[in-house]
Motif scaffolding. Structure first.
Motif, PDB file in Angstrom:
ATOM      1  N   GLY A 203       6.491 -10.759  11.199  1.00 51.40           N
ATOM      2  CA  GLY A 203       5.837 -11.180   9.965  1.00 51.40           C
ATOM      3  C   GLY A 203       6.275 -10.313   8.799  1.00 51.40           C
ATOM      4  O   GLY A 203       7.195  -9.503   8.921  1.00 51.40           O
ATOM      5  N   SER A 204       5.602 -10.479   7.682  1.00 51.70           N
ATOM      6  CA  SER A 204       5.981  -9.738   6.470  1.00 51.70           C
ATOM      7  C   SER A 204       5.566  -8.271   6.585  1.00 51.70           C
ATOM      8  O   SER A 204       4.940  -7.863   7.555  1.00 51.70           O
ATOM      9  N   ALA A 205       5.899  -7.504   5.554  1.00 50.93           N
ATOM     10  CA  ALA A 205       5.539  -6.081   5.538  1.00 50.93           C
ATOM     11  C   ALA A 205       4.019  -5.949   5.471  1.00 50.93           C
ATOM     12  O   ALA A 205       3.348  -6.771   4.844  1.00 50.93           O
ATOM     13  N   PRO A 206       3.460  -4.923   6.114  1.00 51.19           N
ATOM     14  CA  PRO A 206       2.002  -4.733   6.056  1.00 51.19           C
ATOM     15  C   PRO A 206       1.582  -4.197   4.684  1.00 51.19           C
ATOM     16  O   PRO A 206       2.409  -3.685   3.933  1.00 51.19           O
ATOM     17  N   GLU A 207       0.290  -4.329   4.387  1.00 44.03           N
ATOM     18  CA  GLU A 207      -0.222  -3.713   3.159  1.00 44.03           C
ATOM     19  C   GLU A 207      -0.137  -2.202   3.296  1.00 44.03           C
ATOM     20  O   GLU A 207      -0.207  -1.660   4.392  1.00 44.03           O
ATOM     21  N   THR A 208      -0.012  -1.541   2.153  1.00 44.50           N
ATOM     22  CA  THR A 208       0.047  -0.079   2.145  1.00 44.50           C
ATOM     23  C   THR A 208      -1.165   0.487   2.877  1.00 44.50           C
ATOM     24  O   THR A 208      -2.290   0.037   2.657  1.00 44.50           O
ATOM     25  N   GLY A 209      -0.899   1.449   3.741  1.00 44.16           N
ATOM     26  CA  GLY A 209      -1.979   2.057   4.505  1.00 44.16           C
ATOM     27  C   GLY A 209      -2.157   1.436   5.880  1.00 44.16           C
ATOM     28  O   GLY A 209      -2.843   1.986   6.730  1.00 44.16           O
ATOM     29  N   PHE A 210      -1.515   0.284   6.108  1.00 37.77           N
ATOM     30  CA  PHE A 210      -1.623  -0.377   7.408  1.00 37.77           C
ATOM     31  C   PHE A 210      -0.310  -0.345   8.190  1.00 37.77           C
ATOM     32  O   PHE A 210      -0.120  -1.103   9.127  1.00 37.77           O
TER      33      PHE A 210
ATOM     34  N   ALA B 291       8.352  -0.727   8.369  1.00 33.17           N
ATOM     35  CA  ALA B 291       7.124  -1.283   8.955  1.00 33.17           C
ATOM     36  C   ALA B 291       7.064  -2.788   8.714  1.00 33.17           C
ATOM     37  O   ALA B 291       7.368  -3.261   7.617  1.00 33.17           O
ATOM     38  N   VAL B 292       6.692  -3.531   9.761  1.00 33.13           N
ATOM     39  CA  VAL B 292       6.506  -4.974   9.649  1.00 33.13           C
ATOM     40  C   VAL B 292       5.187  -5.338  10.314  1.00 33.13           C
ATOM     41  O   VAL B 292       4.442  -4.467  10.766  1.00 33.13           O
TER      42      VAL B 292
END
Lengths: 238, 219
Positions: free
Chosen positions: B61-68, B80-81
């Protein structure tokens, strides 16, 4: 009774000696068994041939092992990544040997090593500099090169959960080279985040069957390589 | 009076969009590191495309939100993905069996040079002090059914990247199917290179002038 559990990383790597071939799992930091690598730095075995996809970053983990001049030769697919300086410097000075292998060929050579297959034909790298000196054979009109299996004296692998029989499950993309390396080494040493009771891992979900695993050490809170690199940490710790 | 705008073309996102339009519904796709990664953002609505990343994930999937971010959930570029619902993880030999066994439909890669015959050079300049690093590029070009190249038409120094014969070490011979540049979309065929589409404001002559080998056109 079979019990593969060792009490410390130091105990688990105690017999890795000079000149050993050592496979180290990981794709970048994901799946890299950093505590086992640091125990090998402490142990000090030299002139190792290390089989690993990358060459480590910063001055910790695999990069620390290389910086400590314990590695004579690297077999890998991608020896430079962000924050990877130790290997490139030694390589440019001619002080470390490199066997560059396409990533899929690397995985398959390791798998073959664990599966009793001495060599295999593949179209990967045909007509490129990485096929120089290799036997070429044509099957159904397509050219293939002969690639040989890789076996190791030791594998250092990181996983998520293990039981005392050595059955393993991994975490997400940290699985990468772990399962094939477990198969291809005479002695397979695993660091697990948790060691669970026999029977707790669903037999349908086991990724590495225990027969491939020799030793297990529980490391509940493994260090994050990228965090250590960010903090400019160096192993041995100073 | 020169009315032809010859110094622009598609930007990186428009190039990625052009590639995305050519990925059929239901494809299993591997995207290379860098510019190819942009393609995922432009898949037209209504098409389901499953992304493979060679470090052991199908259903990226797409990149995670910052912090995740999870350091153990990354792509081939070590970024990170996330994993989509229905994703699966597997080890490297299985992952490359998907590639080498011809199970992946399309791979989008960057290039240093592409030749008239579809030879690709994208892993090494061959300079004595460079650190050679190949990763999965040679496996991808030899195993994936269709290879799309996405690249600027010329180098930073203005040298053509599409050439008669590659001077850099090859990643694979006769492997490229189509080239997407900032100036044009070009098919690699047995009869030579064929321009399929020109970027707005770009003439065939301008593309030819910036290419190291003779081009043909469909139109």
């Amino acid at each position: 009774m079979i019990n593969k559990i060792f009490q410390s990383a130091a105990d688990a790597v105690e017999d890795i000696s000079d000149g050993s071939v050592v496979m180290i799992s990981g794709f970048g930091e994901a799946g890299s068994p950093i505590e086992l690598i640091h125990a090998l730095v402490d142990r000090g075995a030299k002139n190792l041939t290390v089989v690993s996809n990358n060459t480590g970053s910063g001055n910790v983990g695999l990069a620390a092992l290389i910086e400590n001049r314990q590695v004579g030769k690297m077999i890998c697919s991608f020896p430079r990544t962000a924050n990877s300086t130790v290997f490139p410097e030694l390589y440019r000075k001619g002080e470390i040997e490199l066997e560059l292998v396409p990533q899929g060929t690397l995985a398959e050579r390791i798998r073959a090593g664990g599966a009793g297959i001495p060599a295999f034909y593949t179209p990967t790298a045909v007509d490129t500099p990485l096929s120089e000196g290799k036997e070429v054979r044509i099957f159904n009109g397509i050219r293939y090169i002969l690639e040989s299996a890789i076996k190791a004296d030791f594998a250092l692998v990181k996983c998520k959960s293990a039981d005392r029989l050595g059955n393993l499950i991994y975490n997400k993309t940290a699985r990468n080279f772990g399962p094939v390396m477990c198969m291809a080494a005479k002695t397979c040493i695993v660091q697990a985040r948790e060691i669970v009771e026999q029977g707790k891992i669903d037999p349908e979900a086991v990724v590495t069957p225990g027969i491939f695993v020799t030793r297990i050490v529980e490391i509940p809170h493994p260090a994050h390589e990228s965090q250590l690199v960010l903090e400019n940490r160096r192993y041995p710790w100073i | 009076m020169d009315i032809v705008k010859t110094n622009s073309g598609w930007d990186r996102n428009q190039m990625a969009q052009k590639v995305a339009l050519d990925i059929p519904d239901g494809s299993y796709v591997n995207l290379g590191i860098g510019l190819p990664e942009l393609v995922a953002a432009y898949v037209p609505e209504g098409r389901e495309v499953i992304y493979h990343t060679e470090n052991g994930l199908l259903g990226m999937g797409s990149a995670p939100e910052t912090g995740f971010e999870d350091p153990e959930l990354i792509n081939a570029g070590k970024k990170a993905v996330t994993a989509i619902q229905g994703a699966c993880f597997f080890h490297h030999a299985d992952s490359f069996a998907m590639i080498r066994g011809g199970h992946i439909d399309i791979c989008v890669l960057g290039a240093m040079q592409v030749s008239e015959e579809g030879d690709l050079a994208n892993w090494s300049t061959g300079e004595p002090h460079s650190i050679p690093a190949v990763g999965g590029a040679m496996d991808l070009v030899s195993g994936v059914k269709t290879i799309f190249i996405i690249t600027q038409h010329v180098t930073k120094d203005g040298e053509p990247k599409i050439v008669g014969k590659c001077t850099y070490p090859l990643t694979g011979k006769k492997v490229v199917d189509r080239i997407y540049t900032d100036l044009a979309i070009i098919d690699v065929t047995d009869a030579g290179l064929f321009v399929k589409e020109l970027a707005p404001g770009i003439t065939f002559e301008y593309v030819q002038k910036n290419t190291g080998v003779s081009l043909n056109r469909y139109f």
